[in-house]
Design a protein around this motif. Structure first.
Motif, PDB file in Angstrom:
ATOM      1  N   SER A  92      46.402  78.188  57.790  1.00 46.96           N
ATOM      2  CA  SER A  92      47.415  78.492  56.527  1.00 46.96           C
ATOM      3  C   SER A  92      47.976  79.861  56.858  1.00 46.96           C
ATOM      4  O   SER A  92      49.161  79.915  56.788  1.00 46.96           O
ATOM      5  N   ILE A 118      52.443  66.913  46.264  1.00 47.71           N
ATOM      6  CA  ILE A 118      52.219  67.660  47.611  1.00 47.71           C
ATOM      7  C   ILE A 118      51.343  66.799  48.739  1.00 47.71           C
ATOM      8  O   ILE A 118      51.725  66.884  49.854  1.00 47.71           O
ATOM      9  N   THR A 133      59.971  75.952  49.647  1.00 48.48           N
ATOM     10  CA  THR A 133      59.101  77.183  49.328  1.00 48.48           C
ATOM     11  C   THR A 133      58.847  77.339  47.801  1.00 48.48           C
ATOM     12  O   THR A 133      57.925  77.737  47.420  1.00 48.48           O
ATOM     13  N   ALA A 135      56.269  77.545  53.200  1.00 48.89           N
ATOM     14  CA  ALA A 135      56.122  78.580  52.446  1.00 48.89           C
ATOM     15  C   ALA A 135      56.746  79.804  53.139  1.00 48.89           C
ATOM     16  O   ALA A 135      57.487  80.778  52.548  1.00 48.89           O
ATOM     17  N   TYR A 170      54.582  74.341  41.811  1.00 44.77           N
ATOM     18  CA  TYR A 170      53.344  73.681  41.689  1.00 44.77           C
ATOM     19  C   TYR A 170      52.332  74.421  41.207  1.00 44.77           C
ATOM     20  O   TYR A 170      51.342  73.967  40.358  1.00 44.77           O
ATOM     21  N   SER A 171      52.027  75.600  41.740  1.00 43.53           N
ATOM     22  CA  SER A 171      50.933  76.664  41.322  1.00 43.53           C
ATOM     23  C   SER A 171      51.060  76.995  40.162  1.00 43.53           C
ATOM     24  O   SER A 171      49.843  77.594  39.397  1.00 43.53           O
ATOM     25  N   LEU A 188      56.084  75.216  45.820  1.00 39.99           N
ATOM     26  CA  LEU A 188      54.961  75.780  45.949  1.00 39.99           C
ATOM     27  C   LEU A 188      54.638  76.652  44.825  1.00 39.99           C
ATOM     28  O   LEU A 188      53.575  76.470  44.039  1.00 39.99           O
ATOM     29  N   TRP A 205      51.291  85.458  47.616  1.00 36.16           N
ATOM     30  CA  TRP A 205      50.824  84.186  47.685  1.00 36.16           C
ATOM     31  C   TRP A 205      49.256  84.384  47.276  1.00 36.16           C
ATOM     32  O   TRP A 205      48.617  83.172  47.296  1.00 36.16           O
ATOM     33  N   ILE A 258      52.273  72.870  54.813  1.00 34.51           N
ATOM     34  CA  ILE A 258      52.714  73.501  53.664  1.00 34.51           C
ATOM     35  C   ILE A 258      52.987  74.992  53.703  1.00 34.51           C
ATOM     36  O   ILE A 258      53.901  75.376  53.111  1.00 34.51           O
ATOM     37  N   TRP A 259      52.066  75.738  54.487  1.00 34.08           N
ATOM     38  CA  TRP A 259      52.346  77.374  54.678  1.00 34.08           C
ATOM     39  C   TRP A 259      53.519  77.563  55.737  1.00 34.08           C
ATOM     40  O   TRP A 259      53.984  78.597  55.422  1.00 34.08           O
ATOM     41  N   TYR A 287      45.709  75.036  47.109  1.00 35.03           N
ATOM     42  CA  TYR A 287      45.863  74.155  48.326  1.00 35.03           C
ATOM     43  C   TYR A 287      44.603  73.976  49.370  1.00 35.03           C
ATOM     44  O   TYR A 287      44.086  73.035  49.575  1.00 35.03           O
TER      45      TYR A 287
END
Length: 390
Positions: free
Chosen positions: A212, A135, A263, A19, A269-270, A266, A191, A15-16, A198
């Motif tokens: 991460s 995710i 990217t 990002a 999503y957040s 994320l 971030w 995931i990261w 996550y």
């Protein structure tokens, strides 16, 4: 909640990694060219060490507490006090979504000349599709996308650093080392209000957070270096021109589109997760889709060519916020979640915010985020000890 299944260390690292692979980071890296390669590289590394340490602490708080990023804010600022940061976080995530779509569309259009509007719509639609998949369900799709991006950025590195000679850009004084460090800190700092969204789902939260932060830090540094190297070695500051010069064509287009989607997903999503902290019962996935739509419209309507002021604003808001959280969680072992407001911590945050804005006018070798966080943590610890005695 948007997701329930526990994620593994590899999934979090992936995931990261996604990002970090970002057109916005490559473009920010071009700002470092006036320092020359050696000083620019040092500023990038120093800034990312500072920023990713903060990212790690933020992720550990959420991972251990099993709470989303904005839910952990309640532990320091109270139920209603945290709403300020949730709203500010959603606002910055909408901003990031728009910036990422704008940058991606502009770069893609520079290769295809089909119009920025078309690429804004294409990228926006792909982000919404990513949100629908979810995710923890991306699995092989995300792995394949990340592997492809990894190979494509290797090609880009080869073209920039091995097929060109330096253009003779030297330190011209237009960017100080301290300001460069701060620009480097700013991206991982942006971030901070997201990482717990996550790590809260990780089977091994501390290990997952460490992986991460390291994965993001390494890839982000790499993106910055690509941008700086492109400016120094090719004399170009526009990513589309760099890729066209490199003869990448369709390969460059794939880098642009997929890095933007992975990217920006994320961010959207957040924003959905944060909206759940503002409006209870609100479906985070649908909020994320709304954010993607708003970001797409904003990317079509507004020019967003220089994001340095935006990065500094994010730093001034969230650096003192996480400083208060670090002091409370790791040192004072305090939890204010049962209160509406923790007035003392809100006042400390305001002091930290003002201190950051003042420190922006002072050139320091390590930038102003680290000194601001140290000041805020010290004030928080002193006030915490006084309150404890009372």
């Amino acid at each position: 909640m948007m997701e329930e299944r526990r994620t593994g260390i590899f999934e979090n690292g992936l995931i990261w990694f996604g990002a970090g692979v970002s057109i916005a980071e490559i473009l920010t890296g071009t700002y470092f060219a006036p320092l020359g390669f050696q000083k620019g590289l040092l500023a990038i590394l120093v800034g990312h060490v500072i920023g990713c340490l903060m990212l790690f602490f933020a992720g550990v708080i959420g991972g251990k507490a099993r709470k989303s990023a904005m839910e952990t804010v309640k532990m320091s600022f109270g139920q209603k006090g945290s709403l300020l940061f949730s709203i500010l976080n959603v606002a910055q995530l909408v901003g990031w979504t728009a910036i990422m779509i704008y940058d991606g569309a502009l770069a893609a259009d520079g290769i295809t000349n089909t119009g920025r509007l078309i690429w804004c719509l294409v990228i926006g639609a792909l982000i919404i599709a990513w949100i629908f998949v979810g995710i923890t369900n991306l699995g092989k799709i995300n792995t394949v996308a990340m592997a492809a991006l990894f190979l494509l950025t290797l090609v880009l590195c080869k073209v920039i650093f091995f097929d060109n000679s330096p253009m003779g850009i030297v330190d011209d004084g237009s960017l100080t080392f301290g300001a460069a460090v701060e620009l480097s800190v700013a991206m991982p700092l942006s971030w901070l209000p997201l990482i717990s969204d996550y790590t809260r789902e990780a089977k091994e939260p501390v290990k997952a957070t460490a992986v991460s932060a390291v994965a993001y830090g390494l890839v982000s540094c790499w993106m910055y270096i690509i941008g700086m190297g492109a400016a120094i070695y090719t004399g170009e500051y526009d990513i589309a021109s760099i890729m066209l010069k490199a003869g990448l064509g369709i390969v460059g287009l794939l880098i642009i589109v997929f890095s933007t989607v992975t990217t920006t997903f994320l961010d959207a999503y957040s924003a959905g997760v944060s909206s759940e902290s503002i409006w209870s019962g609100f479906k985070g996935k649908y909020a994320a889709i709304v954010v993607a739509v708003i970001g797409t419209i904003a990317a079509i309507v507004y020019p967003m060519d220089n994001i340095t002021d935006f990065l500094y604003l994010i730093g001034s808001v969230f650096a003192p916020m996480i400083a208060v959280q670090i002091a409370d969680f790791f040192f004072l072992k305090k939890d204010a979640e049962d209160k509406d407001f923790d007035v003392a911590n809100l006042i400390i945050w305001v002091i930290g915010f003002i201190a950051y804005r003042i420190l922006m006018n002072i050139d320091m070798p390590l930038g102003n985020t680290l000194p601001d966080m140290v000041i805020t943590i010290v004030i928080c610890l002193i006030v915490g000890k006084i309150r404890g005695k009372e």
